[in-house]
Write an enzyme that holds these catalytic residues in place. Structure first.
Site, short mmCIF file in Angstrom:
data_model
loop_
_atom_site.label_atom_id
_atom_site.label_comp_id
_atom_site.label_asym_id
_atom_site.label_seq_id
_atom_site.Cartn_x
_atom_site.Cartn_y
_atom_site.Cartn_z
N GLU A 91 79.34 56.89 25.78
CA GLU A 91 80.09 58.45 25.64
C GLU A 91 81.50 58.25 26.47
OE1 GLU A 91 77.98 61.86 26.57
OE2 GLU A 91 79.34 63.05 25.87
N LYS A 275 71.93 68.09 30.41
CA LYS A 275 72.48 66.93 29.78
C LYS A 275 73.56 66.32 30.59
CE LYS A 275 74.74 64.51 26.41
NZ LYS A 275 76.23 64.13 26.44
N ASP A 291 63.72 52.41 33.26
CA ASP A 291 62.98 52.96 32.15
C ASP A 291 63.54 54.45 32.06
OD1 ASP A 291 61.33 54.52 30.33
OD2 ASP A 291 59.56 53.67 31.00
N HIS A 389 88.14 65.00 27.79
CA HIS A 389 87.22 64.56 27.20
C HIS A 389 87.87 64.06 25.79
CE1 HIS A 389 83.36 63.23 25.53
NE2 HIS A 389 83.40 64.01 24.45
C1 LIG Z 1 88.02 63.27 31.97
C2 LIG Z 1 88.67 63.67 33.21
C3 LIG Z 1 88.31 62.80 34.51
C4 LIG Z 1 90.22 63.56 33.17
O1 LIG Z 1 90.88 64.25 34.32
P1 LIG Z 1 92.47 64.53 34.28
O2 LIG Z 1 92.59 65.23 35.76
O3 LIG Z 1 92.79 65.10 33.32
O4 LIG Z 1 92.86 63.11 34.60
P2 LIG Z 1 93.79 62.23 35.41
O5 LIG Z 1 94.52 61.19 34.64
O6 LIG Z 1 94.56 63.29 36.46
O7 LIG Z 1 92.67 61.55 36.36
C5 LIG Z 1 92.24 62.24 37.56
C6 LIG Z 1 91.03 61.17 37.91
O8 LIG Z 1 90.08 60.84 37.10
C7 LIG Z 1 89.64 59.46 36.79
N1 LIG Z 1 89.94 58.88 35.55
C8 LIG Z 1 90.71 59.67 34.66
N2 LIG Z 1 90.94 58.72 33.65
C9 LIG Z 1 90.43 57.58 33.93
C10 LIG Z 1 90.13 56.31 33.20
N3 LIG Z 1 90.77 56.09 32.06
N4 LIG Z 1 89.31 55.39 33.54
C11 LIG Z 1 89.12 55.73 35.01
N5 LIG Z 1 88.92 56.75 35.66
C12 LIG Z 1 89.75 57.85 35.09
C13 LIG Z 1 90.32 59.07 38.01
O9 LIG Z 1 89.67 58.93 39.28
C14 LIG Z 1 91.61 59.75 38.12
O10 LIG Z 1 92.17 59.67 39.61
P3 LIG Z 1 93.31 58.69 40.00
O11 LIG Z 1 92.55 57.22 39.93
O12 LIG Z 1 94.15 58.62 38.90
O13 LIG Z 1 93.83 59.20 41.21
C15 LIG Z 1 88.18 65.17 33.53
O14 LIG Z 1 88.98 66.00 32.46
C16 LIG Z 1 86.93 65.45 33.40
O15 LIG Z 1 86.19 65.30 34.51
N6 LIG Z 1 86.27 66.06 32.54
C17 LIG Z 1 85.08 66.21 32.35
C18 LIG Z 1 84.39 65.08 31.41
C19 LIG Z 1 82.98 65.27 31.16
O16 LIG Z 1 82.12 65.83 31.77
N7 LIG Z 1 82.45 64.35 30.27
C20 LIG Z 1 81.14 64.11 29.72
C21 LIG Z 1 81.17 64.53 28.18
S1 LIG Z 1 80.93 66.16 27.63
C22 LIG Z 1 79.03 66.20 27.85
O17 LIG Z 1 78.60 65.59 27.48
C23 LIG Z 1 78.56 67.22 29.04
C24 LIG Z 1 79.09 68.86 28.93
C25 LIG Z 1 80.10 68.89 29.27
O18 LIG Z 1 78.31 69.29 27.65
C26 LIG Z 1 78.06 68.96 29.97
C27 LIG Z 1 78.07 70.66 30.31
O19 LIG Z 1 78.24 71.42 29.44
O20 LIG Z 1 77.73 70.99 31.64
N1 LIG Z 2 54.73 56.32 30.91
C1 LIG Z 2 55.67 55.47 31.38
O1 LIG Z 2 56.64 55.72 32.11
C2 LIG Z 2 55.13 53.97 31.35
C3 LIG Z 2 55.98 53.12 31.58
N2 LIG Z 2 55.56 51.79 31.65
C4 LIG Z 2 56.48 50.74 32.14
O2 LIG Z 2 56.08 50.18 33.18
C5 LIG Z 2 57.23 49.26 33.83
C6 LIG Z 2 57.23 49.68 35.18
O3 LIG Z 2 55.87 49.28 35.79
P1 LIG Z 2 55.95 48.59 37.17
O4 LIG Z 2 54.40 49.06 38.06
O5 LIG Z 2 56.94 49.12 38.01
O6 LIG Z 2 56.20 47.02 36.87
P2 LIG Z 2 55.25 45.73 37.30
O7 LIG Z 2 53.79 46.06 37.11
O8 LIG Z 2 56.03 44.66 36.56
O9 LIG Z 2 55.61 45.53 38.73
C7 LIG Z 2 54.91 46.14 39.70
C8 LIG Z 2 54.39 45.01 40.45
O10 LIG Z 2 55.27 44.18 41.48
C9 LIG Z 2 54.70 43.63 42.53
N3 LIG Z 2 55.69 43.89 43.54
C10 LIG Z 2 56.41 42.83 43.99
N4 LIG Z 2 57.35 43.22 45.02
C11 LIG Z 2 57.10 44.62 44.98
C12 LIG Z 2 57.67 45.37 45.85
N5 LIG Z 2 58.75 45.20 46.62
N6 LIG Z 2 57.30 46.89 45.65
C13 LIG Z 2 56.40 47.22 44.67
N7 LIG Z 2 55.65 46.12 43.97
C14 LIG Z 2 56.19 45.02 44.24
C15 LIG Z 2 53.50 44.67 42.90
O11 LIG Z 2 52.19 43.76 42.70
P3 LIG Z 2 51.60 42.57 41.57
O12 LIG Z 2 52.70 41.60 41.79
O13 LIG Z 2 50.29 42.27 42.56
O14 LIG Z 2 51.32 43.25 40.58
C16 LIG Z 2 53.35 45.55 41.67
O15 LIG Z 2 52.12 45.99 41.30
C17 LIG Z 2 58.33 49.72 33.06
O16 LIG Z 2 58.53 48.65 32.06
C18 LIG Z 2 57.89 50.79 32.23
O17 LIG Z 2 58.79 51.02 31.15
C19 LIG Z 2 54.54 51.49 31.16
C20 LIG Z 2 53.51 52.21 30.95
C21 LIG Z 2 53.67 53.67 30.68
#
Ligand SMILES: CC(C)(COP(=O)([O-])OP(=O)([O-])OC[C@H]1O[C@@H](n2cnc3c(N)ncnc32)[C@H](O)[C@@H]1OP(=O)([O-])[O-])[C@@H](O)C(=O)NCCC(=O)NCCSC(=O)C[C@@](C)(O)CC(=O)[O-]
Ligand SMILES: NC(=O)C1=CN([C@@H]2O[C@H](COP(=O)(O)OP(=O)(O)OC[C@H]3O[C@@H](n4cnc5c(N)ncnc54)[C@H](OP(=O)(O)O)[C@@H]3O)[C@@H](O)[C@H]2O)C=CC1
Length: 436
Positions: A91, A275, A291, A389
């Site tokens: 997005e 969202k 995940d 946006h």
């Molecule tokens: C879009 C802006 C940032 C423009 O903002 P602006 O003030 O028009 O733009 P600007 O050119 O003056 O830039 C301001 C700053 O934005 C950044 N920036 C600006 N352009 C760029 C770029 N190309 N690449 C990287 N960074 C960028 C950058 O930090 C920049 O600072 P600077 O570097 O110039 O000092 C602003 O209008 C904004 O934040 N809008 C909100 C956008 C948003 O929320 N998007 C999500 C999609 S909509 C949605 O899905 C969710 C929603 C909205 O429904 C959620 C809700 O309802 O609550």
């Molecule tokens: N409802 C859900 O959300 C579900 C999600 N999943 C999936 O499960 C996966 C994640 O499971 P997860 O248990 O994290 O994965 P793994 O089982 O791959 O990894 C966990 C294992 O890694 C080992 N391990 C090594 N280093 C560490 C550390 N620093 N800290 C903790 N454990 C360590 C542990 O022991 P050891 O090596 O002895 O195993 C541990 O059991 C994702 O892919 C997810 O999408 C699966 C089922 C349902």
């Protein structure tokens, strides 16, 4: 010890000139800042960052890989530490908005973050007991034995300081299928997301629970309502920093708080508001190979925890007039397990983030979610979402209309200047230009 002052770290969140570079030049700059080696750099530069042979080992019936853009948001400051944030998302304006808020929040001291111990819940469903409350107490009496059986299944986790810590037993005396007694294992999963870990434990203890109660175990699976594994972020931003050309800082703050209150009382608005939060969180989750369904499920279930769906963030006005925003949500993410270890681009993303624990990653994700909500509310409460946006979305529209690279900038400028960002208008402009 980590070096918290990266060479080249910007004094503010801007990466000067970054947005006007070509993708390969941006990658070179990020690689320099994050110390990516040549192999990691080459991998991120190749389409998808995922070799087909690796993909084939990850899921079933693989026919290819599916790519998303990977952007990097400018330095977020978290508890005084600079963090570059990789974001995989389709997005437009999400990465720009995150970068913008990182810049504004930095001017007011940055994001303050914290997180709980990484505790996950596994549920063991028991049916076929006539005395569910009696069964509950029988299970609780065996608490230590159940914990010991669970821990016997994961020696490594115990060695790492994790493991099953406690149990809870929940009674549903009156379901349409009779009484149910649900045992929760509370497991410290350390740096794993933990689903596989806790599922193994749940299956291991099931037989013992049946023996204790005489009932029959059905499901043995984690809960995605990870309400004991919370990450938190807080910002405090002054009116001065929030002011725009057309709106005073006080107007922006009041607009944001009114927008928040709308989401707090109305689930139709809360869904969109949340969202907007996930616009920040999901791209970090995806980029790091985590995940995102688990994170989404946990977030929305948590938003309902008081019996009605509401805003995940809170926005308030502090006594000194500053805007204070907070976000606290379940954040079941890992650095080991799942695709975090197998997807090479996910490993490179973790290196860019320089996180050393799942808790640190969780805190980054929640800070980006709070920032994204702030950006959306700031835009919505002032000029509206469309200008910022749509100006960035115009590149997508230009692509959809069939613009060649040499026509892109011109076409985007034309659409933005005329406040008309539509494919048919873009096609019309292109046709006129090509006719000379
Ligand atoms: C879009 C802006 C940032 C423009 O903002 P602006 O003030 O028009 O733009 P600007 O050119 O003056 O830039 C301001 C700053 O934005 C950044 N920036 C600006 N352009 C760029 C770029 N190309 N690449 C990287 N960074 C960028 C950058 O930090 C920049 O600072 P600077 O570097 O110039 O000092 C602003 O209008 C904004 O934040 N809008 C909100 C956008 C948003 O929320 N998007 C999500 C999609 S909509 C949605 O899905 C969710 C929603 C909205 O429904 C959620 C809700 O309802 O609550
Ligand atoms: N409802 C859900 O959300 C579900 C999600 N999943 C999936 O499960 C996966 C994640 O499971 P997860 O248990 O994290 O994965 P793994 O089982 O791959 O990894 C966990 C294992 O890694 C080992 N391990 C090594 N280093 C560490 C550390 N620093 N800290 C903790 N454990 C360590 C542990 O022991 P050891 O090596 O002895 O195993 C541990 O059991 C994702 O892919 C997810 O999408 C699966 C089922 C349902």
């Amino acid at each position: 010890m980590r070096n918290d002052t990266l060479p080249g770290a910007a004094p503010d969140s801007r990466l000067p000139g970054f947005r006007s570079l070509a993708p390969a030049e941006r990658l070179a700059e990020v690689s320099r800042l994050a110390h990516l080696d040549e192999a990691e750099q080459a991998l991120l530069g190749q389409p998808g960052g995922l070799p087909l042979t690796t993909a084939n080992g990850m899921i079933e019936n693989v026919v290819g890989t599916f790519q998303l853009p990977l952007g990097v948001a400018g330095y977020f400051q978290l508890n005084g530490r600079d963090v570059l944030v990789p974001m995989a998302v389709e997005e437009p304006s999400v990465v720009a908005a995150a970068s913008f808020m990182a810049k504004l929040v930095r001017a007011c001291g940055g994001f303050q973050t914290s997180s709980s111990t990484p505790l996950m819940r596994a549920q063991i469903q028991l049916i076929g007991v006539g005395d569910p409350h009696g069964a509950r107490l029988a299970i609780l009496k065996e608490r230590q034995a159940i914990i010991d059986i669970a821990n016997s299944r994961d020696q490594l986790l115990n060695q790492l300081g994790g493991g099953c810590r406690d149990i809870e037993v929940h009674v549903f005396p009156d379901t349409r299928r009779g009484a149910m007694v649900v045992t929760h294992l509370i497991v410290d999963v350390r740096d794993a997301m933990g689903a596989n870990t806790v599922n193994t434990m749940a299956e291991a203890v099931a037989g013992h629970i049946e023996q204790i109660t005489g009932g029959r175990v059905r499901l043995r699976i984690l809960s995605n309502l990870a309400d004991l594994r919370l990450a938190r972020a807080r910002v405090k931003v002054s009116a001065k920093v929030l002011a725009t050309d057309q709106y005073s800082g006080e107007e922006v703050i009041n607009g944001i708080v009114d927008a928040y209150e709308f989401a707090a009382v109305d689930p139709y608005r809360a869904a969109t508001h949340n969202k907007g939060i996930m616009n920040g969180i999901d791209p970090v989750i995806v980029a790091t190979g985590n995940d995102w369904r688990a994170v989404e499920a946990g977030a929305h279930a948590y938003a309902c925890r008081q019996g009605r769906y509401t805003s995940l963030t809170h926005w308030e006005i502090a006594a000194d007039g500053d805007l204070v925003g907070t976000l606290e949500i379940p954040m079941p993410v890992g650095l080991v397990g799942g695709a975090t270890k197998t997807h090479p681009a996910a490993r490179a993303a973790l290196k860019i983030l320089r996180v050393q624990s799942a808790q640190e990653l969780a805190e980054v994700a929640v800070a980006v979610g709070l920032a994204q909500n702030m950006a959306a509310l700031r835009a919505l409460a002032t000029e509206g979402i469309q200008r910022g946006h749509m100006a960035l979305h115009a590149r997508n529209i230009a692509l959809a209309a069939g613009a060649e690279p040499a026509e892109m900038d011109w076409l985007v400028q034309q659409m933005v200047a005329s406040h008309d960002v539509r494919v048919d208008y873009a096609r019309q402009l292109l046709a006129q230009r090509r006719q000379g």
